[in-house]
Design a protein around this motif. Sequence first.
Motif, PDB file in Angstrom:
ATOM      1  N   GLU A 144       3.496   6.001 -10.905  1.00  0.00           N
ATOM      2  CA  GLU A 144       3.007   6.979 -11.883  1.00  0.00           C
ATOM      3  C   GLU A 144       3.516   6.616 -13.274  1.00  0.00           C
ATOM      4  O   GLU A 144       4.723   6.474 -13.469  1.00  0.00           O
ATOM      5  CB  GLU A 144       3.540   8.375 -11.540  1.00  0.00           C
TER       6      GLU A 144
ATOM      7  N   ARG B 150       0.821  -1.214   0.000  1.00  0.00           N
ATOM      8  CA  ARG B 150       0.000   0.000   0.000  1.00  0.00           C
ATOM      9  C   ARG B 150       0.856   1.266   0.000  1.00  0.00           C
ATOM     10  O   ARG B 150       0.378   2.349  -0.320  1.00  0.00           O
ATOM     11  CB  ARG B 150      -0.915  -0.011   1.213  1.00  0.00           C
ATOM     12  N   THR B 151       2.123   1.121   0.347  1.00  0.00           N
ATOM     13  CA  THR B 151       2.984   2.301   0.428  1.00  0.00           C
ATOM     14  C   THR B 151       3.476   2.756  -0.943  1.00  0.00           C
ATOM     15  O   THR B 151       4.127   3.790  -1.062  1.00  0.00           O
ATOM     16  CB  THR B 151       4.219   1.988   1.297  1.00  0.00           C
TER      17      THR B 151
ATOM     18  N   THR C 287       7.342   5.380  -6.289  1.00  0.00           N
ATOM     19  CA  THR C 287       7.769   5.958  -5.019  1.00  0.00           C
ATOM     20  C   THR C 287       7.274   5.054  -3.904  1.00  0.00           C
ATOM     21  O   THR C 287       6.131   4.614  -3.933  1.00  0.00           O
ATOM     22  CB  THR C 287       7.152   7.359  -4.818  1.00  0.00           C
ATOM     23  N   ASP C 288       8.145   4.787  -2.947  1.00  0.00           N
ATOM     24  CA  ASP C 288       7.765   3.939  -1.819  1.00  0.00           C
ATOM     25  C   ASP C 288       8.051   4.703  -0.530  1.00  0.00           C
ATOM     26  O   ASP C 288       9.205   4.960  -0.196  1.00  0.00           O
ATOM     27  CB  ASP C 288       8.584   2.635  -1.862  1.00  0.00           C
TER      28      ASP C 288
ATOM     29  N   THR D 217       3.492   4.213  -4.687  1.00  0.00           N
ATOM     30  CA  THR D 217       2.788   5.058  -5.652  1.00  0.00           C
ATOM     31  C   THR D 217       3.441   4.819  -6.997  1.00  0.00           C
ATOM     32  O   THR D 217       4.671   4.936  -7.106  1.00  0.00           O
ATOM     33  CB  THR D 217       2.958   6.559  -5.292  1.00  0.00           C
TER      34      THR D 217
END
Lengths: 486, 287
Positions: A348, A343-344, A386-387, A346
């Motif tokens: 793009e 869940r962390t 991104t994490d 992102t």
Amino acid sequence: MKKLHLKFDFRAIKESFRSKKFKYGGYATLMVAVVVAIAIIINLIVDQIPWELDLTQNQMYSLSEQTNKVLDNLKQDVKIIALYETGEEDKTVLEIIERYQKRSKRISYTVIDPERYPQLLTKYEKGGESLNAGSLIVESGDKFKVIDRYDLVNYTYNEYSGQWYAQSLAVEQRLTGAILYVTAEELPVVYTLVGHGEDSLPYDVRKQLELENYTIEDLNLVTQDSVPEKAHALLVLAPKRDITKEEEERIRKYLENQGRAIFFIQNLNGELPNFESLLKSYGVALQRVLVVEGDPNMHYPGNPLYIIPNMESHSILSPLKSGQMYVFAPHSQSIEVLEMKRRTLTIEPLLVTSDKAWAKTNLEAKTIEKEEQDLEGPFNIAVAITDKIYQDNETKETRVLVVANTNILNSRLVSQVPGNVNFLLNSLNWLRDREESISIRPKSLTTPRLRISAYQQLIFSGIVVVLIPLIVLASGLTVWLRRRHL
Amino acid sequence: MLAVFKRELKAYFASPTGYIFMGFFLLICGIFFAFSNLLTARPDYISVLSSITFVFLIVVPVLTMRLMSEESRQKTDQLLLTSPLSVTGIVLGKYFAAVAVFLLTLLITCLYPVILSFFGTIAVWEIVGGYIGFFLLGAAFISIGLFISSLTDNQVIAAVVTFSALLFIWILDWVIQGLPTDRISGIVFACALAVGVAALVYFSTRNIFVSVAIAVVGFGIIAGIYFSNEYFFDGFIVKVFEWFSLLKRYEKFMMGILSLSPIVYYITFSAVFLFLTVRVIEKRRWS
């Protein structure tokens, strides 16, 4: 009686000494000399007043916010040396350097004639390269950087005329970059992974990276037990063989500790299980398909495999868009964003094909035409991941870029498509927020042409060359004739 | 001054001179404008202003040849000098009349950028700056012409000498590139300047002590500069000539920069030549 005599002061003076008025004559000459001297002094004083207005449309000589910030924060003296033969100076470049000097007391600059004082320049010649006129040297303490004259201007290749022409002026970019380089405590190092048949970085890319102050070092994770902590980023460029389990662990460990990496990777010619499991933990998978672009505006004319993908809105791509550049990605694969991911994360999309694209699943197929088992677009060619993990009251951020293409940085492409190198540079800047080097834009040197038809050209040329002078001369003639008959 | 100004302005348009000046200037300007902007479809107008500076060579003599010489040929200068007008007023009136004709001509050329703006975007401020520089440069050349016109009572001689003087300025600009740029020649040149100033003072005052003192002070300054900055005299000759060059200073305007130093230089340059003209007439009055 017309006597022609030019009265030269000098003779008059000599005569005046013999006359009674010799005192007056001497006094007059002295007065003239004093007036001239005062005029010269006034101008010498005015020369010291740095009052100038930049009237050019694109503020050719004005410095950007970024540069001013860098200059205001200088902690040490910086010397700029411009190499020009006397009388051959480039006014535009010197004008810009003067602005640096006016902005900061720490900047000093001199012009040295390389033909006359080669001995002064020997210490700046690295690797036996002689410095040519027109180059700039930026020096601070024991560090220096040479900016070649050809790096001060960006040239673009015109395919129609087959010529290079000057497109924009990059003096400010280069100078500020060099000042950052010579004043930086330590420079960012990009480690390129080796040992798996990776491509080496082409000369042009290396040079661009060096201009942006990156140091590039090879990294062999078989002999080294970890990715160095100070790494700016890890660059993996087109590996042909898989990494070992051990290497995968080492990269994973590096990434988890706020690591940054960029992968140009394809697995068409063979599976790369360890790489793939690494990517999987960051929520993406390489699809073993070959992407074909169906929209004729988004591929190179006549070859739907030579994709010119859409650029999504992202800080990596906005400078490219504003500079009207494009990224050229021949023979791409697709990146699938997994349903099952942390869940962390992102993720793009950066470079995306049109929805008219399809992907060949059968790599043995004889045709690139769309077949039944082929996938429907759009496809991601590049994604930014991104994490963010909150741990012990601090945020740990990992950033990874995955590009499902290994041809973007091939040497033939980067020399012809400026967008490809810039995509890499902006990606590296984004990986470690180096904003100072992102936003200085080169100043355009090209002017748009007039929208004027051939007919209008002739009409107006006729007006200015024939009609206007003729009106003036005709009115002059009438006045003259009228006065003659008075 | 105003009376002289009006009279001269009328004279320009009552005789062919004013029309010849305007017509020729507009013709050259028009040709350059047509070829570098219209026919190539480029909006870059500022380059036209810099490439037509040579037109001053031909048109300034036409504009200034009769200003002073005609007065002394027709013996009307006696009337002028005995009138209650000051010499300075007379010179200024004549000078501004010539400058006004030049300004009027420039205003007509303002049509050209307006034409360009129909077909694309033009760099308005750049062009305004270019015009300011061009006007001041022309005014400086006109002041040279006025001064030469006051030295002789023959129009043709005034025109030819003015033309030669302006040509000399242009040639000097080309020759500058070939002048020696090494340090030794720079120092020798600086010393020669000091000696020249001292000699001038000696011939005008016949005071050997003051002259020698000036030369010594000059050498002292040169030595001081040399020991504080050894590179100062590299290319000193070129630097000095470039500093005095009217055309060199126009480059700033050409680049699109409005800078104080060339503006002040052109104005003081014109002022010095107007002062010299006044001196010449005053001298004639007393001799």
